[in-house]
Design an enzyme around this catalytic site. Structure first.
Site, mmCIF file in Angstrom:
data_model
loop_
_atom_site.group_PDB
_atom_site.id
_atom_site.type_symbol
_atom_site.label_atom_id
_atom_site.label_comp_id
_atom_site.label_asym_id
_atom_site.label_seq_id
_atom_site.Cartn_x
_atom_site.Cartn_y
_atom_site.Cartn_z
ATOM 1 N N HIS A 190 0.827 -1.212 0.000
ATOM 2 C CA HIS A 190 0.000 0.000 0.000
ATOM 3 C C HIS A 190 0.857 1.256 0.000
ATOM 4 C CE1 HIS A 190 0.202 1.044 4.399
ATOM 5 N NE2 HIS A 190 0.356 -0.252 4.552
ATOM 6 N N ASP A 210 5.662 1.735 7.417
ATOM 7 C CA ASP A 210 4.292 1.350 7.031
ATOM 8 C C ASP A 210 3.714 2.411 6.115
ATOM 9 O OD1 ASP A 210 1.827 0.176 6.914
ATOM 10 O OD2 ASP A 210 1.239 0.625 8.957
ATOM 11 N N GLU A 244 -5.338 1.562 1.927
ATOM 12 C CA GLU A 244 -5.256 0.309 2.702
ATOM 13 C C GLU A 244 -5.573 0.542 4.162
ATOM 14 O OE1 GLU A 244 -2.997 -2.713 5.199
ATOM 15 O OE2 GLU A 244 -2.926 -0.533 5.184
ATOM 16 N N GLU A 245 -5.071 1.675 4.670
ATOM 17 C CA GLU A 245 -5.169 1.945 6.115
ATOM 18 C C GLU A 245 -6.600 2.210 6.587
ATOM 19 O OE1 GLU A 245 -2.813 1.414 7.996
ATOM 20 O OE2 GLU A 245 -0.876 2.004 7.159
ATOM 21 N N ASP A 272 4.376 -5.245 2.893
ATOM 22 C CA ASP A 272 3.866 -4.205 3.798
ATOM 23 C C ASP A 272 4.696 -4.300 5.073
ATOM 24 O OD1 ASP A 272 2.484 -2.387 5.279
ATOM 25 O OD2 ASP A 272 0.601 -3.503 5.367
ATOM 26 N N HIS A 348 1.781 4.099 12.350
ATOM 27 C CA HIS A 348 0.541 4.877 12.542
ATOM 28 C C HIS A 348 0.747 6.073 13.467
ATOM 29 C CE1 HIS A 348 -1.905 0.978 11.549
ATOM 30 N NE2 HIS A 348 -1.075 1.342 10.606
HETATM 31 N N1 BES Z 1 0.981 -2.670 7.931
HETATM 32 C C1 BES Z 1 -0.238 -2.771 8.653
HETATM 33 C C2 BES Z 1 -0.576 -4.193 9.040
HETATM 34 C C3 BES Z 1 0.300 -4.829 10.068
HETATM 35 C C4 BES Z 1 0.592 -4.176 11.245
HETATM 36 C C5 BES Z 1 0.763 -6.105 9.867
HETATM 37 C C6 BES Z 1 1.388 -4.802 12.196
HETATM 38 C C7 BES Z 1 1.512 -6.736 10.820
HETATM 39 C C8 BES Z 1 1.828 -6.069 11.992
HETATM 40 C C9 BES Z 1 -1.384 -2.221 7.816
HETATM 41 O O1 BES Z 1 -1.016 -1.097 7.096
HETATM 42 C C10 BES Z 1 -2.515 -1.840 8.725
HETATM 43 O O2 BES Z 1 -2.351 -0.984 9.522
HETATM 44 N N2 BES Z 1 -3.657 -2.502 8.605
HETATM 45 C C11 BES Z 1 -4.805 -2.206 9.400
HETATM 46 C C12 BES Z 1 -5.968 -3.076 8.984
HETATM 47 C C13 BES Z 1 -6.978 -2.442 8.066
HETATM 48 C C14 BES Z 1 -8.130 -3.411 7.826
HETATM 49 C C15 BES Z 1 -7.483 -1.087 8.523
HETATM 50 C C16 BES Z 1 -4.518 -2.487 10.886
HETATM 51 O O3 BES Z 1 -3.790 -3.438 11.169
HETATM 52 O O4 BES Z 1 -5.066 -1.780 11.722
HETATM 53 ZN ZN ZN Z 2 -0.777 0.475 8.858
#
Ligand code: BES
Ligand code: ZN
Length: 387
Positions: A190, A210, A244-245, A272, A348
Site C-alpha cells: 500500500h 508502514d 489500505e489503512e 507491507d 501509525h
Molecule cells: N501494515 C499494517 C498491518 C500490520 C501491522 C501487519 C502490524 C503486521 C503487523 C497495515 O497497514 C494496517 O495498519 N492494517 C490495518 C488493517 C486495516 C483493515 C485497517 C490495521 O492493522 O489496523
Molecule cells: Zn498500517
C-alpha cells in the site's frame, strides 16, 4: 463450509444510523463489543467467525479501537454491498487448491539478487516519508501516488488506477509476458499512510516503515527486472494500493475487479513493512489469509537465494492487502519484517521514520531479493529451461 448461525446477537433491534451507512465484515467478538458500547449498528448477518454490520463512517473508528484493545489492530473489511460482504465470509485461511511449486535454483535469480542496492531503497523511503502524509483523502496522498506512477514509468507501462469513492488513486505498472501474457504475477504494497485512528488530511504521517518500505522495495525490484536482460514469460504487475489503512479499500476494488474480469492472477506477493528488524529471525512468513503452498515455496526460495533465518507468523486478522486477493480467490503470500510480538511500535504515528530502522534499508534488501526470486521462479513454473 459456510455455517450460518442465528444467534442472540442477530435478534437485537436495529439502530438508526446517521448519514451514509458503511457495510463491514469483522470478527464476531468485535461486533458484540460495539453493541455493548451502544454503537448504532445495523446487524446484517452473523457467521461462524464473522459478523456483517452496517454503521456510520465515524463509528468505523470504534471498530479499530476495539480491535487494537484486543491487540489485533484494524480488523475489518469495507464492502460495497451486502452480497459482497456475504461472499467474504468464507473461510479465507483455506487454500483454494493444493499445488506444489518447484524451484529451479537458477543463475538468473542468483545474478539479479546481486543487483539490489540498499541506497536506492533507503533514498525512496526517505523521499516518500517527506510528504506530510499519504492519506487517502489528502492532496499530498494524491501527489505521492502520482510521484510513484512517474517513477515506475521509467521502468514499465505505469498507470493510475482511479477509485470512485476517494481521491487517492492506486498505481499499476505492467511488464507484459512474452509467452503467457494472460497469466499475471503481482508484487505490491500500500502507498497510503495514516496517523492515529482518525487519520486526517493534514496530520503528519511519514509512514516510513508502514509502508514506504514496501513501495521502495517494490520499486527496486521493478528497476532490476526492467533493466535486466530477463524477459518475463508471464505478465508481471507492480501495484501500489490506495486506501489500505482505512479498510484495504484500494486492493479490495482491484482484486474484485480482476476477479470480475476473469483475470488469471497466478500469485500475489504483498510487501507491507519490510525495513524494521525487530527479531533475530529475518523474514516471517504470514500463514493466515495466505496460500500455504506458495508460502512453503517462499521458505525454499529464502534458503536458496536470500540465505537468512526465517520463520512463520500470523496477523490474526485481515491485516493487509494480501487478504483482498485471498478473498477474491487468488493465491497470495505475505513475508513480514518481524514477529508480531516484536513489531515496530511507531507505525501509525508521526514517529514512523527511517531512523527507527537505523537510518538504513539493510533489512528491506532481503525482501527485495525474496521478491525477485518469487517473481522469476513463479514465471518459470512449468517451464523447461536449460540451466
Ligand atoms: N501494515 C499494517 C498491518 C500490520 C501491522 C501487519 C502490524 C503486521 C503487523 C497495515 O497497514 C494496517 O495498519 N492494517 C490495518 C488493517 C486495516 C483493515 C485497517 C490495521 O492493522 O489496523
Ligand atoms: Zn498500517
Amino acid at each position: 463450509m459456510k455455517s450460518f448461525v442465528i444467534s442472540l446477537f442477530l435478534m437485537g433491534s436495529i439502530g438508526s444510523i446517521k448519514g451514509q451507512e458503511t457495510i463491514i465484515s469483522t470478527d464476531v467478538d468485535i461486533a458484540q463489543k460495539l453493541v455493548q458500547r451502544k454503537t448504532k449498528v445495523n446487524r446484517m448477518g452473523n457467521y461462524e467467525k464473522t459478523s456483517i454490520i452496517g454503521l456510520s463512517q465515524e463509528d468505523l473508528l470504534k471498530v479499530s479501537e476495539i480491535a487494537h484493545e484486543k491487540q489485533r489492530c484494524g480488523g475489518y473489511f469495507v464492502h460495497e454491498t451486502l452480497e459482497e460482504a456475504r461472499q467474504a465470509t468464507v473461510d479465507l485461511t483455506k487454500a483454494p487448491e493444493k499445488r506444489i511449486y518447484t524451484t529451479k535454483d537458477t543463475d538468473i535469480v542468483r545474478a539479479l539478487v546481486l543487483d539490489v542496492k540498499e541506497k536506492n531503497i533507503k533514498d525512496l523511503i526517505v523521499h516518500l516519508s517527506s510528504y506530510q502524509n499519504r492519506y487517502y483523502q489528502s492532496d499530498t496522498g494524491v501527489k505521492a501516488a502520482n510521484d510513484i506512477r512517474d517513477r515506475w514509468s521509467k521502468y514499465a507501462d505505469a498507470k493510475l488506477y482511479p477509485h470512485a469513492k476517494w481521491k487517492q488513486p492506486s498505481v499499476i505498472a505492467t511488464i507484459t509476458g512474452s509467452k503467457y501474457p494472460e497469466e499475471v504475477i503481482v508484487l505490491g504494497g500500500h502507498l497510503d499512510s495514516i496517523s492515529g485512528f482518525l487519520g486526517g488530511t493534514k496530520s503528519r504521517a511519514p509512514g516510513a516503515d508502514d509502508n514506504a518500505s514496501g513501495i521502495a522495495t517494490t520499486t527496486e525490484v521493478l528497476r532490476i527486472i526492467s533493466e535486466s536482460r530477463y524477459k518475463p514469460l508471464r505478465t508481471i504487475q507492480f501495484m501500489g494500493y490506495a486506501a489500505e489503512e482505512v479498510g484495504l479499500r484500494g486492493s479490495n476494488e482491484i482484486a474484485s475487479d480482476y476477479k470480475a474480469r476473469g483475470i488469471k492472477v497466478v500469485g500475489v506477493m504483498q510487501l507491507d513493512m519490510t525495513n524494521f528488524k525487530g527479531s533475530d529471525q529475518s523474514i516471517f512468513l504470514t500463514t493466515d489469509y495466505t496460500n500455504p503452498d506458495q508460502t512453503e515455496f517462499l521458505s525454499k526460495l529464502i534458503d536458496l537465494y536470500v540465505k537468512v533465518p526465517h520463520s512463520k507468523t500470523k496477523c490474526g486478522y485481515a491485516c493487509s492487502d494480501h487478504a483482498s486477493w485471498t478473498k477474491a480467490g487468488y493465491s497470495a503470500v505475505f513475508p513480514f519484517e518481524s514477529s508480531s510480538s516484536e513489531m515496530n511500535k511507531k507505525i501509525h504515528t508521526d514517529k514512523d521514520t527511517i531512523d527507527v530502522s537505523g537510518s538504513n534499508a539493510d533489512h528491506a534488501v532481503n525482501f527485495a531479493k525474496l521478491a525477485l526470486a518469487y517473481l522469476i521462479e513463479m514465471d518459470l513454473q512449468g517451464i523447461k529451461i536449460s540451466l
